[in-house]
Design a protein around this motif. Structure first.
Motif, mmCIF file in Angstrom:
data_model
loop_
_atom_site.group_PDB
_atom_site.id
_atom_site.type_symbol
_atom_site.label_atom_id
_atom_site.label_comp_id
_atom_site.label_asym_id
_atom_site.label_seq_id
_atom_site.Cartn_x
_atom_site.Cartn_y
_atom_site.Cartn_z
ATOM 1 N N ALA A 1 5.070 -8.454 -3.289
ATOM 2 C CA ALA A 1 4.256 -9.534 -3.857
ATOM 3 C C ALA A 1 4.861 -10.878 -3.451
ATOM 4 C CB ALA A 1 4.172 -9.420 -5.371
ATOM 5 N N TYR B 1 0.100 -9.521 -0.786
ATOM 6 C CA TYR B 1 0.420 -8.415 -1.691
ATOM 7 C C TYR B 1 0.151 -7.100 -0.964
ATOM 8 C CZ TYR B 1 1.130 -10.867 -6.147
ATOM 9 O OH TYR B 1 1.638 -11.623 -7.177
ATOM 10 N N ALA C 1 2.069 -3.589 -4.983
ATOM 11 C CA ALA C 1 2.183 -4.813 -5.763
ATOM 12 C C ALA C 1 0.872 -5.136 -6.471
ATOM 13 C CB ALA C 1 2.597 -5.967 -4.860
ATOM 14 N N LEU C 2 -0.256 -4.876 -5.790
ATOM 15 C CA LEU C 2 -1.556 -5.104 -6.430
ATOM 16 C C LEU C 2 -1.768 -4.105 -7.563
ATOM 17 C CD1 LEU C 2 -4.275 -6.589 -6.555
ATOM 18 C CD2 LEU C 2 -5.151 -4.950 -4.866
#
Length: 438
Positions: free
Chosen positions: A114, A401, A405-406
């Protein structure tokens, strides 16, 4: 000569100070209608409108609206050696000081995968206005061009009024400065029409529209910049020049008077203001002004400026009160000529450029200090800054991202999207994670 405003024994509020600061009797709005008509004429009629406006305002249309390279080369070759050396030194110093205005790119890692990147990206094309009128401004060429070049702008166009005494050409010293900086796109156009041409473009002469317009000019130039703002970016609506000097009993009255006169010679609407807690200094400056104003080259112009409502000697009870007055005024140029100018500086918040100490006059900043002399006027320094590399840079955030991370923040995105009754926002995230996927 110059009026005196006595604020001793008073403690005016910020709002009250705003009503007593001396200002020139000028208003951009009075020129707005005329400027808008001139800009619109250029938008519709292009080159024909520019030629018509040059006949009306500049004493004749130039033979070449776009300046041929030959004229630039001739102007560079014809520069007075002393002027060329001064311009080269100015360019070097402004480049060094301007380099400090370019922020570094930064990367912020918020979690694994991220990342938000901060970059500063230049606009693609700019239009730089260099005024004519009562003086010649090769220094303004430097102050406009150098920050744009250092910011990384790829395409620059200069507009400057044609000069009747030079056969309708741009002033040769202005052209010489442009050539010295490697600028090859120069147009012999001035006033509101020039701003319209830069904003809308003029196909007949190969003038493509720009993204940002900078540079000082008269009230019609300022009004035209207001007209095109939104279509393009601008630096500010520059008005008559201003100097405000905060000084105490330690100041040299001759220095103070000379500095007030130096700015008053620009224009009959130029503002020259001294704020002091010393009656003795105020009286000494009055005496010095009488002689300096009468013997200077542009004595008539200076006398009108000093006698105008925009110029004054202001008496206050303390240097702290002087700083409060200056902050309410928001000067273009501020000089601090006090026994301890650094201590005085601590009380200053609003100014285009600040000249600290007796040997840092505004004239230094006009030419060789390394700072930029294109500065906000009319109190605009209370909320804006002078021209710099940052004028031509846009901060942009890059978001990177990865899938993990998402996924980590997906549920929170959905929660906020639902709270705002924008469920498709959440769906755009959950669509990336089908049932059974981790």
């Amino acid at each position: 000569m110059i009026q005196t405003i006595d604020l001793r024994g008073q403690t005016p509020s910020r709002a009250e100070l705003a009503t007593v600061v001396p200002r020139a009797d000028t208003d951009v709005t009075v020129a707005a209608e005329a400027a808008a008509a001139l800009v619109e004429a250029v938008r519709v009629d292009g080159l024909a409108a520019l030629r018509s406006q040059a006949e009306r305002f500049d004493g004749g249309a130039p033979e070449h609206v776009r300046v041929p390279q030959q004229h630039l080369d001739e102007a560079l070759a014809g520069l007075d050696p002393a002027v060329r050396a001064a311009l080269e030194e100015t360019i070097s110093r402004v480049r060094q000081a301007t380099a400090a205005q370019i922020p570094d790119a930064r990367v912020t890692t918020l979690a694994d995968g991220a990342v938000v990147e901060q970059r500063w990206h230049p606009v693609e094309r700019v239009g730089l206005y260099v005024p004519g009128g009562k003086a010649v401004y090769p220094s303004s060429v430097v102050m406009n061009v150098v920050p744009a070049q250092l910011a990384g702008v790829g395409s620059l166009a200069i507009a400057s009024p044609p000069q009747k005494e030079f056969g309708g050409r741009v002033h040769p010293t202005v052209l010489g400065a442009a050539a010295l900086l490697g600028v090859t796109e120069v147009y012999a156009v001035g006033g509101a029409g020039a701003i319209g041409a830069l904003a809308h473009g003029v196909a007949e002469i190969g003038l493509e529209p720009v993204e940002v317009i900078t540079g000082p000019g008269n009230v019609f130039v300022a009004a035209a910049k207001r007209v095109v703002r939104g279509l393009v970016g601008i630096d500010s609506e520059a008005g008559p020049t201003e100097i405000l000097i905060v000084a105490d009993a330690s100041a040299d009255a001759a220095f103070v008077a000379a500095d007030l006169v130096s700015q008053a010679e620009h224009d009959e609407l130029a503002a020259a203001v001294l704020v002091t807690d010393s009656v003795e200094l105020a009286e000494a400056v009055q005496r010095e002004l009488a002689g300096a104003a009468a013997t200077t080259t542009h004595a008539e112009r200076v006398a009108v400026a000093l006698d105008g409502p925009q110029s004054a000697i202001v008496l206050v009870d303390s240097i702290e009160a002087a700083c409060a007055f200056s902050n309410a005024y928001g000067p273009e140029h501020l000089e601090l000529q006090t026994a301890d100018p650094d201590a005085t500086l601590a009380g200053i918040h609003n100014a285009g450029a600040i000249f600290v100490g007796a040997y840092s006059p505004v004239s230094l900043g006009d030419y060789l200090a390394g700072s930029n002399h294109v500065l906000p006027t009319g109190g605009q320094s209370r909320f804006s800054s002078g021209l710099g590399a940052y004028t031509f840079l846009r901060p942009q955030q890059l978001i990177r991202y990865d899938r993990g991370a998402l996924r980590e923040v997906a549920d929170r995105i959905v929660a906020l999207a639902d709270a705002e009754n924008l469920p498709a926002h959440g769906d755009a995230v959950t669509a990336r994670f089908r049932s059974g996927d981790s």
